[in-house]
Design a protein around this motif. Structure first.
Motif, PDB file in Angstrom:
ATOM      1  N   ILE A   1       0.855  -1.078   0.066  1.00  0.00           N
ATOM      2  CA  ILE A   1      -0.120  -0.183   0.051  1.00  0.00           C
ATOM      3  C   ILE A   1       0.762   1.129   0.074  1.00  0.00           C
ATOM      4  CG2 ILE A   1      -1.475   1.385   1.420  1.00  0.00           C
ATOM      5  CD1 ILE A   1      -2.901  -1.180   2.178  1.00  0.00           C
ATOM      6  N   GLN A   2       0.448   2.123  -0.684  1.00  0.00           N
ATOM      7  CA  GLN A   2       1.159   3.714  -0.870  1.00  0.00           C
ATOM      8  C   GLN A   2       0.417   4.577  -0.242  1.00  0.00           C
ATOM      9  OE1 GLN A   2       4.402   3.510  -2.435  1.00  0.00           O
ATOM     10  NE2 GLN A   2       3.941   1.348  -2.235  1.00  0.00           N
ATOM     11  N   VAL A   3       1.010   5.572   0.162  1.00  0.00           N
ATOM     12  CA  VAL A   3       0.385   6.716   0.814  1.00  0.00           C
ATOM     13  C   VAL A   3       0.509   8.065   0.048  1.00  0.00           C
ATOM     14  CG1 VAL A   3       0.065   7.957   2.913  1.00  0.00           C
ATOM     15  CG2 VAL A   3       0.504   5.502   2.930  1.00  0.00           C
TER      16      VAL A   3
ATOM     17  N   GLU B   1      -0.088  12.019   0.661  1.00  0.00           N
ATOM     18  CA  GLU B   1      -0.572  12.896   1.811  1.00  0.00           C
ATOM     19  C   GLU B   1      -0.560  14.273   1.168  1.00  0.00           C
ATOM     20  OE1 GLU B   1      -0.899  12.177   4.982  1.00  0.00           O
ATOM     21  OE2 GLU B   1       0.058  10.336   5.623  1.00  0.00           O
TER      22      GLU B   1
ATOM     23  N   ALA C   1       5.795   8.288   3.146  1.00  0.00           N
ATOM     24  CA  ALA C   1       4.664   8.751   1.928  1.00  0.00           C
ATOM     25  C   ALA C   1       4.982   9.804   1.304  1.00  0.00           C
ATOM     26  CB  ALA C   1       3.289   9.291   2.959  1.00  0.00           C
TER      27      ALA C   1
ATOM     28  N   LYS D   1       4.400  13.372  -0.361  1.00  0.00           N
ATOM     29  CA  LYS D   1       3.667  14.563   0.027  1.00  0.00           C
ATOM     30  C   LYS D   1       3.502  15.331  -0.927  1.00  0.00           C
ATOM     31  CE  LYS D   1       6.114  13.573   4.488  1.00  0.00           C
ATOM     32  NZ  LYS D   1       7.038  12.478   3.750  1.00  0.00           N
TER      33      LYS D   1
ATOM     34  N   SER E   1      -5.174  12.034   3.244  1.00  0.00           N
ATOM     35  CA  SER E   1      -4.358  10.727   3.081  1.00  0.00           C
ATOM     36  C   SER E   1      -4.992   9.797   2.355  1.00  0.00           C
ATOM     37  CB  SER E   1      -4.041   9.917   4.281  1.00  0.00           C
ATOM     38  OG  SER E   1      -3.295  10.978   5.450  1.00  0.00           O
TER      39      SER E   1
ATOM     40  N   LEU F   1      -4.742   6.213   0.278  1.00  0.00           N
ATOM     41  CA  LEU F   1      -3.937   4.881   0.383  1.00  0.00           C
ATOM     42  C   LEU F   1      -4.534   4.236  -0.734  1.00  0.00           C
ATOM     43  CD1 LEU F   1      -4.946   3.975   4.251  1.00  0.00           C
ATOM     44  CD2 LEU F   1      -3.015   5.184   3.480  1.00  0.00           C
ATOM     45  N   TYR F   2      -3.536   3.696  -1.513  1.00  0.00           N
ATOM     46  CA  TYR F   2      -3.550   3.059  -2.802  1.00  0.00           C
ATOM     47  C   TYR F   2      -2.526   2.104  -2.985  1.00  0.00           C
ATOM     48  CZ  TYR F   2       0.213   6.037  -4.490  1.00  0.00           C
ATOM     49  OH  TYR F   2       1.224   6.541  -4.932  1.00  0.00           O
ATOM     50  N   ARG F   3      -2.953   1.259  -3.956  1.00  0.00           N
ATOM     51  CA  ARG F   3      -1.696   0.234  -4.559  1.00  0.00           C
ATOM     52  C   ARG F   3      -1.864   0.057  -6.035  1.00  0.00           C
ATOM     53  NH1 ARG F   3      -4.830  -4.928  -3.330  1.00  0.00           N
ATOM     54  NH2 ARG F   3      -6.814  -4.194  -2.606  1.00  0.00           N
TER      55      ARG F   3
ATOM     56  N   GLN G   1      -8.425   3.838   0.438  1.00  0.00           N
ATOM     57  CA  GLN G   1      -8.902   4.783   1.442  1.00  0.00           C
ATOM     58  C   GLN G   1      -8.546   6.193   1.058  1.00  0.00           C
ATOM     59  OE1 GLN G   1     -11.220   4.478   4.124  1.00  0.00           O
ATOM     60  NE2 GLN G   1     -11.269   2.238   3.477  1.00  0.00           N
TER      61      GLN G   1
END
Length: 183
Positions: A45-47, A49, A61, A63, A82, A84-86, A158
């Motif tokens: 999972i990548q973030v 922000e 993350a 940014k 934030s 959250l993806y993949r 998310q």
């Protein structure tokens, strides 16, 4: 590595180009001198922000600045989000977006703020304080992002609205109104 996908590009031979096979953890034969090249993409999972306070974001993350959203009643709010993806399909990501971190630069980042503006922009300034309504609009933003990014091989898990800031005078007016309502 265990947390990476591999995409092989063959530069010389009969099967030149990007290979459809997705490689996982382990050893793979790659010819040296640029004849074959293995590109790596993250599996986990990548973030992303979106924040004006980078120190509050996760260290690993990506940014970017906070989403600047105009509410339905015409006021502006900066929203820390934030996402959250993949990578769902690494071959599709590689062939439609490109190698390296282009899945961030040309994939998720250009789509994130417009989707948030469209969905969260339907709220009024006071409705931002209504948590269930705000969460519903964040969920709507997630579905919008998924519909746009699925064709590129990305999937959003998310969309989390963490914090929002109005201009000081609007914030003061809202607080005064809330106090009067409570009195």
């Amino acid at each position: 590595e265990p947390d990476e996908f591999g995409i092989k590009v063959v530069r010389v031979g009969l099967n030149r180009g990007v290979q459809k096979q997705v490689y996982h953890a382990g050893l793979t034969f790659v010819l040296p001198f640029g004849l074959h090249e293995m590109y790596r993409l993250p599996k986990g999972i990548q973030v992303l922000e979106l924040t004006n306070f980078p120190k509050t974001a996760a260290l690993a993350a990506r940014k970017d600045r906070a989403a600047h959203i105009q509410t339905s009643d015409g006021f502006f709010v900066d929203v820390d989000v934030s996402i959250l993806y993949r990578i769902k399909d690494p071959y599709l990501v590689f062939t439609t977006i490109g190698p390296g971190t282009l899945f961030e630069d040309n994939g998720i980042i250009p789509k994130a703020e417009p989707a948030l503006k469209e969905t969260l922009g339907k709220l009024t300034t006071e409705e931002f304080y209504n948590s269930p309504l705000r969460v519903a609009k964040a969920e709507e933003a997630k579905h919008k992002l998924n519909s746009e990014l699925a064709v590129k091989g990305l999937e959003v898990d998310q969309v989390l609205v963490r914090y929002f800031i109005y201009s000081p005078e609007i914030q003061k007016n809202i607080e005064e109104k809330k106090l009067q309502d409570q009195m």
